[in-house]
Design a protein around this motif. Structure first.
Motif, PDB file in Angstrom:
ATOM      1  N   GLU A 191     -10.286   0.243  -3.974  1.00  5.51           N
ATOM      2  CA  GLU A 191     -10.181  -1.134  -3.492  1.00  5.51           C
ATOM      3  C   GLU A 191      -8.856  -1.752  -3.918  1.00  5.51           C
ATOM      4  O   GLU A 191      -8.150  -2.383  -3.106  1.00  5.51           O
ATOM      5  N   GLN A 192      -8.481  -1.563  -5.173  1.00  5.01           N
ATOM      6  CA  GLN A 192      -7.249  -2.156  -5.677  1.00  5.01           C
ATOM      7  C   GLN A 192      -6.024  -1.592  -4.962  1.00  5.01           C
ATOM      8  O   GLN A 192      -5.100  -2.338  -4.611  1.00  5.01           O
ATOM      9  N   ASN A 200      -5.730  -3.011  -1.347  1.00 10.94           N
ATOM     10  CA  ASN A 200      -5.296  -4.397  -1.313  1.00 10.94           C
ATOM     11  C   ASN A 200      -3.853  -4.570  -1.777  1.00 10.94           C
ATOM     12  O   ASN A 200      -3.135  -5.447  -1.290  1.00 10.94           O
ATOM     13  N   LYS A 258      -5.879  -9.427   1.721  1.00  8.25           N
ATOM     14  CA  LYS A 258      -6.214 -10.643   0.978  1.00  8.25           C
ATOM     15  C   LYS A 258      -7.442 -10.460   0.081  1.00  8.25           C
ATOM     16  O   LYS A 258      -8.433 -11.174   0.177  1.00  8.25           O
ATOM     17  N   ASN A 259      -7.381  -9.452  -0.784  1.00  2.00           N
ATOM     18  CA  ASN A 259      -8.435  -9.206  -1.774  1.00  2.00           C
ATOM     19  C   ASN A 259      -9.802  -8.916  -1.156  1.00  2.00           C
ATOM     20  O   ASN A 259     -10.847  -9.307  -1.689  1.00  2.00           O
ATOM     21  N   ARG A 298     -13.092  -6.707  -0.143  1.00  3.60           N
ATOM     22  CA  ARG A 298     -13.880  -5.692  -0.810  1.00  3.60           C
ATOM     23  C   ARG A 298     -13.521  -4.314  -0.286  1.00  3.60           C
ATOM     24  O   ARG A 298     -12.976  -4.142   0.805  1.00  3.60           O
TER      25      ARG A 298
END
Length: 426
Positions: free
Chosen positions: A351-352, A355, A362-363, A365
């Motif tokens: 996920e990180q 993003n 925009k962050n 999930r």
């Protein structure tokens, strides 16, 4: 087309065998009926060991204390209680035996209407049997931790299995586990506070439907593992409610925590498909499994020597996987236990990385369907974008990520991406 046609025929035969009028689970259809009451545990244990063909054992309401019970090499047997809330078999003082109830080589075995609880090993293990019916059974441990046994309901190396209207809780592996079996149905069951709610492992021609798997580490698993007696495949999973599976992973050390154990299931997993083929996942509600709603993985994701284990019964690559028409929703954040889990940390990193590499996210999930990206190209040195027929037909936003696990150890080359176009059902 021919293989699909044969699969439909096989499932139809299984469904016919396990219709609601299945005679093997009916009281009164046996030559002998033996009725016992609480306080007659020694007589019951002896009766189990000396059963004759076509026997019904009735356990009246009340609490029973057993060390273990065993049935072997007989035909047409029914063990019947007066209801899960009335007939209670307690194995907490067990001093010997690997299971609470062990059934071996029985043709036509049924168990109905009771609770079994708190054995040191598995609660109900049914081995090398056929025409097995498990109905209206609660199989539970009072505490959901590593002191629990591995499997609550555990048919293995069987043929023609029905598990219906059952509830499992507290298993340190899988609440409902069907292993190395041909032709199985799991329906109208519930499983909670297990590491895995339900697992279909190296099992062929199975249907799992109308169940609720919730508050487990992982709701539902389909695995093919190496070094076992048969290959699985042709599994249909539909009309299930798989939700809020964010519980900590409390799998035991040793056999349960090895590279091939459910110790690898991250808290927050809805469905995990591992090295399995000919799988269809459809019309399920997959809600608030907050690490990964659906994971498609290869054996290489958990075992760097998977290629050495390939044989007629095992391929490490998931193939012919169809995911369509499910309702999928995820919560706003990973569950806390995922941050302490090996695979959970990897999925958090996915996920990180997504993003960080795409400011338009925009962050967001982690996408709902996570594919490890390891295809049969690793074995064939091919370049096809979807050589293993992963087929997805879902609507909505943030649906898919190819997590590029092959490059995850090299941050410069690691490029998870959300391009689902090669995997959209044609």
């Amino acid at each position: 087309m021919k293989s699909t046609y044969l699969f439909v025929i096989a499932i139809g035969l299984v469904a016919g065998l396990f219709s609601c009028s299945n005679p093997s689970a009916k009281s009164g259809n046996y030559k002998t009926t033996l009725t016992f009451n609480p306080g007659e545990e020694q007589k019951i244990a002896e009766a189990f060991l000396s059963l004759k063909d076509s026997t019904e054992i009735v356990l009246t309401k009340g609490n029973y204390q057993f060390d273990n019970l065993s049935i072997a090499q007989v035909k047409h047997i029914l063990i019947r209680g007066e209801g899960f809330d009335k007939t209670i078999l307690d194995f907490k003082t067990q001093s010997s035996g690997g299971e609470g109830i062990r059934v071996t080589d029985v043709k036509g075995f049924s168990i109905d209407g009771m609770t079994i609880k708190d054995s040191k090993g598995d609660l109900l293990k049914i081995n090398k049997s056929r025409d097995v019916v498990v109905t209206n059974l609660h199989a539970v441990w009072s505490q959901a931790d590593s002191t629990s046994g591995g499997y609550a309901i555990y048919p293995v190396m069987c043929q023609n299995v029905l598990i219906e209207n059952c509830y499992t809780e507290g298993s340190s592996d899988a609440g409902i586990y069907v292993g190395q079996t041909d032709s199985a149905i799991v329906r109208k069951c519930k499983a909670a506070k297990n590491v895995a709610g339900c697992e279909i492992e190296n099992t062929s021609n199975a249907e799992v439907y109308d169940n609720e798997f919730y508050n487990n580490t992982a709701g539902f698993l389909i695995f093919d593992l190496p070094d076992l007696s048969k290959k699985g495949g042709h599994v249909k999973v539909y009309n299930n409610y798989i939700h809020d599976n964010n519980f900590r992973n409390f799998a035991k050390a040793g056999s349960f925590g090895t590279s091939w154990g459910v110790g690898n299931a991250s808290p927050g997993s809805g469905i995990i498909i591992l090295a399995a083929s000919d799988i269809e996942i459809y019309n399920n509600r997959i809600i608030n499994n907050n690490t990964s709603s659906i994971t498609i993985a290869s054996g290489f994701a958990v075992d760097d020597k998977a290629a050495e284990k390939i044989n007629a019964n095992y391929s490490p690559i998931s193939k012919n996987v169809s995911i369509h028409d499910n309702q999928i929703e995820m919560g706003a954040a990973f569950p806390e236990p995922a941050y302490e889990h090996r695979i959970g940390k990897i999925l958090i990193a996915v996920e990180q990385q997504l993003n960080a590499s795409d400011p338009n996210r925009k962050n967001k999930r982690i996408p709902q369907i996570m594919y490890d990206g390891i295809s049969s190209n690793i074995l064939t040195k091919g370049t096809a974008v979807n050589p293993d027929n992963i087929c997805i037909k879902q609507t909505g936003d943030n649906l898919f990520v190819n997590a590029d696990f092959l490059n995850i150890s090299n941050p410069k080359n690691w490029k998870p991406n959300t391009d689902m176009s090669p995997f959209i059902c044609k």
